[in-house]
Design a protein around this motif. Structure first.
Motif, PDB file in Angstrom:
ATOM      1  N   PRO A   1       0.855  -1.041  -0.005  1.00  6.28           N
ATOM      2  CA  PRO A   1      -0.021  -0.074  -0.142  1.00  6.28           C
ATOM      3  C   PRO A   1       0.744   1.328   0.051  1.00  6.28           C
ATOM      4  CG  PRO A   1      -0.840  -1.637   1.573  1.00  6.28           C
ATOM      5  CD  PRO A   1       0.265  -2.044   1.011  1.00  6.28           C
ATOM      6  N   GLU A   2       2.035   1.367   0.693  1.00 11.36           N
ATOM      7  CA  GLU A   2       2.913   2.297   0.812  1.00 11.36           C
ATOM      8  C   GLU A   2       3.334   2.864  -0.486  1.00 11.36           C
ATOM      9  OE1 GLU A   2       2.958   0.037   4.750  1.00 11.36           O
ATOM     10  OE2 GLU A   2       3.191  -0.339   2.677  1.00 11.36           O
ATOM     11  N   LEU A   3       3.672   1.692  -1.409  1.00  6.84           N
ATOM     12  CA  LEU A   3       4.215   1.981  -2.912  1.00  6.84           C
ATOM     13  C   LEU A   3       2.773   2.749  -3.588  1.00  6.84           C
ATOM     14  CD1 LEU A   3       5.813   1.814  -5.331  1.00  6.84           C
ATOM     15  CD2 LEU A   3       5.321  -0.431  -5.579  1.00  6.84           C
ATOM     16  N   GLN A   4       1.720   2.302  -3.681  1.00 11.63           N
ATOM     17  CA  GLN A   4       0.633   2.759  -4.172  1.00 11.63           C
ATOM     18  C   GLN A   4       0.450   4.234  -3.931  1.00 11.63           C
ATOM     19  OE1 GLN A   4      -2.783   0.205  -3.935  1.00 11.63           O
ATOM     20  NE2 GLN A   4      -1.482  -1.655  -4.124  1.00 11.63           N
ATOM     21  N   VAL A   5       0.615   4.365  -2.583  1.00  5.83           N
ATOM     22  CA  VAL A   5       0.295   5.641  -2.217  1.00  5.83           C
ATOM     23  C   VAL A   5       1.300   7.011  -2.832  1.00  5.83           C
ATOM     24  CG1 VAL A   5       0.173   7.315  -0.021  1.00  5.83           C
ATOM     25  CG2 VAL A   5      -1.124   5.215  -0.122  1.00  5.83           C
ATOM     26  N   LEU A   6       2.536   6.165  -2.538  1.00  3.07           N
ATOM     27  CA  LEU A   6       3.820   7.015  -3.144  1.00  3.07           C
ATOM     28  C   LEU A   6       3.613   7.324  -4.566  1.00  3.07           C
ATOM     29  CD1 LEU A   6       6.465   8.468  -2.646  1.00  3.07           C
ATOM     30  CD2 LEU A   6       7.495   6.410  -3.055  1.00  3.07           C
ATOM     31  N   ARG A   7       3.210   6.253  -5.318  1.00  3.80           N
ATOM     32  CA  ARG A   7       3.156   6.517  -6.814  1.00  3.80           C
ATOM     33  C   ARG A   7       1.979   7.625  -7.082  1.00  3.80           C
ATOM     34  NH1 ARG A   7       2.469   1.390  -8.370  1.00  3.80           N
ATOM     35  NH2 ARG A   7       4.782   1.203  -8.692  1.00  3.80           N
ATOM     36  N   GLN A   8       0.851   7.585  -6.383  1.00  2.00           N
ATOM     37  CA  GLN A   8      -0.370   8.312  -6.725  1.00  2.00           C
ATOM     38  C   GLN A   8       0.242   9.976  -6.200  1.00  2.00           C
ATOM     39  OE1 GLN A   8      -3.119   6.559  -4.237  1.00  2.00           O
ATOM     40  NE2 GLN A   8      -4.236   5.845  -5.978  1.00  2.00           N
ATOM     41  N   GLU A   9       0.875  10.039  -5.091  1.00  2.85           N
ATOM     42  CA  GLU A   9       1.324  11.173  -4.578  1.00  2.85           C
ATOM     43  C   GLU A   9       2.163  11.903  -5.492  1.00  2.85           C
ATOM     44  OE1 GLU A   9       0.514  13.181  -1.854  1.00  2.85           O
ATOM     45  OE2 GLU A   9      -0.984  12.122  -1.403  1.00  2.85           O
ATOM     46  N   VAL A  10       3.152  11.243  -5.959  1.00  4.23           N
ATOM     47  CA  VAL A  10       4.227  11.724  -6.902  1.00  4.23           C
ATOM     48  C   VAL A  10       3.486  12.106  -8.267  1.00  4.23           C
ATOM     49  CG1 VAL A  10       6.091  11.281  -8.288  1.00  4.23           C
ATOM     50  CG2 VAL A  10       6.127  10.656  -5.908  1.00  4.23           C
ATOM     51  N   ALA A  11       2.559  11.323  -8.737  1.00  4.72           N
ATOM     52  CA  ALA A  11       1.940  11.707 -10.046  1.00  4.72           C
ATOM     53  C   ALA A  11       1.146  12.905  -9.955  1.00  4.72           C
ATOM     54  CB  ALA A  11       1.067  10.548 -10.462  1.00  4.72           C
ATOM     55  N   LEU A  12       0.466  13.112  -8.669  1.00  3.67           N
ATOM     56  CA  LEU A  12      -0.483  14.153  -8.568  1.00  3.67           C
ATOM     57  C   LEU A  12       0.370  15.430  -8.409  1.00  3.67           C
ATOM     58  CD1 LEU A  12      -3.001  12.700  -6.177  1.00  3.67           C
ATOM     59  CD2 LEU A  12      -3.411  13.605  -8.551  1.00  3.67           C
ATOM     60  N   ARG A  13       1.811  15.393  -8.014  1.00  5.83           N
ATOM     61  CA  ARG A  13       2.577  16.575  -7.693  1.00  5.83           C
ATOM     62  C   ARG A  13       3.116  17.089  -9.010  1.00  5.83           C
ATOM     63  NH1 ARG A  13       1.788  14.963  -2.813  1.00  5.83           N
ATOM     64  NH2 ARG A  13       2.227  16.453  -1.083  1.00  5.83           N
ATOM     65  N   LEU A  14       3.195  16.314 -10.173  1.00  4.13           N
ATOM     66  CA  LEU A  14       3.566  16.622 -11.418  1.00  4.13           C
ATOM     67  C   LEU A  14       3.016  17.909 -12.043  1.00  4.13           C
ATOM     68  CD1 LEU A  14       4.938  13.341 -12.899  1.00  4.13           C
ATOM     69  CD2 LEU A  14       6.088  14.911 -11.549  1.00  4.13           C
ATOM     70  N   PRO A  15       3.474  18.888 -12.416  1.00  3.65           N
ATOM     71  CA  PRO A  15       2.760  20.047 -12.908  1.00  3.65           C
ATOM     72  C   PRO A  15       2.422  19.891 -14.407  1.00  3.65           C
ATOM     73  CG  PRO A  15       4.889  20.470 -12.755  1.00  3.65           C
ATOM     74  CD  PRO A  15       4.930  19.432 -12.253  1.00  3.65           C
ATOM     75  N   PRO A  16       1.251  20.140 -14.906  1.00  4.43           N
ATOM     76  CA  PRO A  16       0.824  19.974 -16.345  1.00  4.43           C
ATOM     77  C   PRO A  16       1.946  20.689 -17.166  1.00  4.43           C
ATOM     78  CG  PRO A  16      -0.700  21.477 -15.062  1.00  4.43           C
ATOM     79  CD  PRO A  16       0.097  20.892 -13.979  1.00  4.43           C
ATOM     80  N   VAL A  17       2.167  20.560 -18.409  1.00  2.00           N
ATOM     81  CA  VAL A  17       3.233  21.029 -19.094  1.00  2.00           C
ATOM     82  C   VAL A  17       2.904  20.709 -20.723  1.00  2.00           C
ATOM     83  CG1 VAL A  17       4.738  19.186 -18.796  1.00  2.00           C
ATOM     84  CG2 VAL A  17       5.631  21.194 -19.749  1.00  2.00           C
ATOM     85  N   GLU A  18       3.023  21.826 -21.527  1.00  4.06           N
ATOM     86  CA  GLU A  18       3.040  21.457 -22.746  1.00  4.06           C
ATOM     87  C   GLU A  18       4.224  20.949 -23.511  1.00  4.06           C
ATOM     88  OE1 GLU A  18       0.405  22.619 -24.884  1.00  4.06           O
ATOM     89  OE2 GLU A  18      -0.732  23.691 -23.327  1.00  4.06           O
ATOM     90  N   LEU A  19       4.115  19.953 -24.123  1.00  2.00           N
ATOM     91  CA  LEU A  19       5.171  19.278 -24.613  1.00  2.00           C
ATOM     92  C   LEU A  19       6.289  20.304 -25.496  1.00  2.00           C
ATOM     93  CD1 LEU A  19       6.620  16.373 -25.402  1.00  2.00           C
ATOM     94  CD2 LEU A  19       5.254  16.326 -27.681  1.00  2.00           C
ATOM     95  N   SER A  20       5.654  21.354 -25.994  1.00  2.00           N
ATOM     96  CA  SER A  20       6.688  22.280 -26.628  1.00  2.00           C
ATOM     97  C   SER A  20       7.535  23.090 -25.623  1.00  2.00           C
ATOM     98  CB  SER A  20       5.910  23.323 -27.335  1.00  2.00           C
ATOM     99  OG  SER A  20       4.639  23.651 -26.585  1.00  2.00           O
ATOM    100  N   THR A  21       6.892  23.229 -24.512  1.00  2.00           N
ATOM    101  CA  THR A  21       7.729  23.873 -23.439  1.00  2.00           C
ATOM    102  C   THR A  21       8.448  23.058 -22.629  1.00  2.00           C
ATOM    103  OG1 THR A  21       5.831  24.089 -22.092  1.00  2.00           O
ATOM    104  CG2 THR A  21       6.166  26.066 -23.462  1.00  2.00           C
ATOM    105  N   LEU A  22       7.910  21.914 -22.666  1.00  2.00           N
ATOM    106  CA  LEU A  22       8.887  20.918 -21.961  1.00  2.00           C
ATOM    107  C   LEU A  22      10.307  20.812 -22.654  1.00  2.00           C
ATOM    108  CD1 LEU A  22       7.835  17.420 -20.692  1.00  2.00           C
ATOM    109  CD2 LEU A  22       9.706  17.603 -22.301  1.00  2.00           C
ATOM    110  N   LEU A  23      10.132  20.688 -23.987  1.00  2.00           N
ATOM    111  CA  LEU A  23      11.399  20.637 -24.667  1.00  2.00           C
ATOM    112  C   LEU A  23      12.392  21.906 -24.570  1.00  2.00           C
ATOM    113  CD1 LEU A  23      10.381  19.006 -28.247  1.00  2.00           C
ATOM    114  CD2 LEU A  23      11.352  18.019 -26.489  1.00  2.00           C
ATOM    115  N   LEU A  24      11.695  23.092 -24.375  1.00  2.00           N
ATOM    116  CA  LEU A  24      12.554  24.240 -24.209  1.00  2.00           C
ATOM    117  C   LEU A  24      13.179  23.999 -22.927  1.00  2.00           C
ATOM    118  CD1 LEU A  24      10.466  26.867 -26.000  1.00  2.00           C
ATOM    119  CD2 LEU A  24      12.182  25.886 -26.602  1.00  2.00           C
TER     120      LEU A  24
END
Length: 558
Positions: free
Chosen positions: A119-142
């Motif tokens: 369960p700790e891994l499932q929570v950690l995976r969710q917590e990390v994914a939810l913290r990733l900011p949304p980004v356009e692929l174009s600006t990600l490359l820049l």
């Protein structure tokens, strides 16, 4: 009676002769000296005085003795010890069953059970994914370019031309258009000089080519290797190889038929290599679905990143006796995932040795005499491959031509049978080893999922007519996927640090099972805006998202 010269039809005779010549070229019985595909690779091996001068140093570099008997005695002892260990451990191994089929004994290996996720891994995976900011692929490359400067690896064809203004912006736009398979018009903007359609077309023709893609990819791989989180996933010593299939609906000689993968159309395979840090470090475009073992060594010998993989995993179709032999000669470890253990042969050196329950599986005896006779030529072959004087694919085509052109191919295969048996004995006994292979292959398949999501345009079909265009476009795809992996890894580290500051307990064993192969937060559709705020261009990071409290997630754990 044979027809006389007067009775022979010249046109039919010429046609038959050309047909036989074509067959002989494909079987490697006749060679075309000036052809890249059909020249004799043996002519490119180290020869004469050059080999004599280099043989001692190359033998030391390969970790091999020039004396065949020393090598064979050592291998015989190693194989005998492996059999002795296996015959005592296999009878008590619940994962292995011995069955009789058509009067012959076969080993059956139970499939690996899915590894439970705490369960700790499932929570950690969710917590990390939810913290990733949304980004356009174009600006990600820049943003990634601002981090490591990968776009600077692209140079003009003349290499003496003054760099154009805002060149990285144009290069990132071209890479995105190729990787997303959407064409330049989708990313062009008439109000931005660096993004006008004529400018992008000019950059694509003069800057984005194989040499720049290779150098830029090496830059991304190095940047990933510098991140502590990536180093926790692996040190770059382990890799996997697998093919990604693309339908090619246009007429081209660079695609092949395969109903299983392409239906009634033709296609290509992008055979790519994934490190244990989730980065792709090499890729080869293969017409159709030629046997993977022809290309598997190329990923190790021809890749140009700073990683030095020593072990490579692949599916069953990537294995052969010759591959095992060449891997052993070169000092690499080959670890394929076997689909059916019952089809595999176990080989022995000592004909009369008693290996208990394994006697029924190890009736075939390795021809040590042939290896000894060809040992110096085998070392010469391995040394030539190591120095790059001959291509691995050319050697593989020659050695696997329905046997070989000489005894050399058979000798390499005989050595491979020893190496393969050592591998099999370890594979059937060690569940941890089998699971490690599966984990690495899953990383490669995860990269394929990201690549499919990126390559969304034109129904995901590759529409290049020439091999060079295919290589450039799929090289751009691999580059963009590596940029996504690098960006994700960097922000995942920030998310983990944020969790630790908040008092969350983050276990190292859970971090080791995280993956940067995420793309739900990356927008690859719609209008592409190539503007990067000054603070991000200066190396700052985006603010993390703030999900629901960690306590709410902990409360959901049974």
């Amino acid at each position: 009676m044979f027809p006389t010269a007067q009775e022979t039809d010249r046109a039919w005779y010429t046609l038959c002769l050309l047909d036989r010549l074509q067959q002989a070229l494909k079987r490697r019985e006749v060679f075309a000296p000036h052809s890249d595909t059909y020249r004799d690779p043996r002519a490119e091996l180290l020869q004469g005085d050059v080999w004599q001068a280099a043989r001692d140093d190359l033998a030391r570099a390969l970790g091999r003795s020039l004396d065949a008997r020393v090598e064979l005695d050592g291998l015989a002892l190693e194989l005998h010890a492996a059999y002795q260990e296996a015959q005592t451990s296999i009878p008590g191994n619940a994962a292995i069953t011995v069955v009789q089929q058509d009067g012959e004994a076969h080993l059956v290996l139970s499939p690996l059970e899915a590894q439970a996720e705490p369960p700790e891994l499932q929570v950690l995976r969710q917590e990390v994914a939810l913290r990733l900011p949304p980004v356009e692929l174009s600006t990600l490359l820049l943003e990634v370019h601002a981090l490591c400067g990968f776009a600077g690896a692209f140079t003009h064809l003349t290499e003496g031309r003054t760099p154009a203004r805002d060149l990285p912006l144009s290069i990132c736009a071209v890479l995105l258009a190729q990787a997303c398979n959407i064409g330049l018009k989708a990313v062009a903007r008439s109000d931005v000089p660096a993004l006008t359609l004529p400018r992008l077309s000019w950059v694509q023709q003069n800057y984005v080519r194989a040499e720049g893609l290779t150098a830029a990819n090496a830059c991304l791989v190095a940047a990933q290797d510098d991140l502590p989180l990536a180093r926790g996933w692996g040190g770059g010593e382990v890799a996997s190889a697998d093919g990604l299939r693309f339908v090619v609906p246009v007429r081209t000689i660079s695609a092949g038929w395969n109903r299983k993968y392409f239906g009634a159309q033709r296609g290509v395979t992008y055979y790519n290599f994934t490190s244990d840090q989730f980065t792709g470090f090499h890729g080869i475009v293969i017409p159709g679905t030629l046997r993977d073992s022809l290309f598997i060594l190329s990923g190790l010998l021809e890749q140009q990143t700073r990683l030095e993989p020593q072990e490579i995993m692949a599916d069953t179709h990537g294995s052969s006796d010759v591959i095992f032999g060449l891997f052993g000669l070169l000092g690499y470890r080959f670890s394929p995932r076997l689909a059916d253990l019952g089809d595999q042969r176990f080989w022995r050196v000592e004909k009369d040795a008693d290996y208990g329950v394994l006697n029924d599986f190890s009736r075939h005896v390795v021809n040590l005499r042939l290896i000894a006779e060809q040992w110096e030529d085998m070392l010469r072959l391995a040394g030539s491959l190591k120095l790059g004087t001959v291509k691995a694919t050319a050697v593989m085509r020659t050695l696997q031509r329905g046997g070989s052109l000489s005894g050399l191919g058979r000798a390499v295969a005989e050595l491979g049978r020893i190496e393969k048996t050592l591998y099999l004995l370890n594979y059937v006994q060690d569940e941890t080893y089998r699971r490690r292979i599966l984990v690495q292959l899953n990383r490669g398949e995860g990269r394929h999922s990201v690549a499919r999501a990126v390559f969304h345009g034109r129904k995901g079909e590759l529409r290049q007519r020439y091999r060079e265009g295919m290589e450039d476009q799929l090289g751009a795809l691999g580059l963009v996927v590596n940029a996504v992996v690098l960006w994700n890894t960097r922000y995942m580290q920030a998310a983990l640090d944020d969790l630790k500051r908040g008092g969350a307990k983050v276990r190292n064993e859970d971090v080791a099972r995280l993956s940067p192969l995420l793309y739900e937060h990356v927008n690859m559709l719609g209008r592409y805006d190539f503007t990067l705020p000054d603070e991000l261009a200066g190396g700052a990071m985006r603010p993390l998202r703030t999900p629901d409290s960690l306590e709410d997630y902990l409360a959901q754990i049974p």
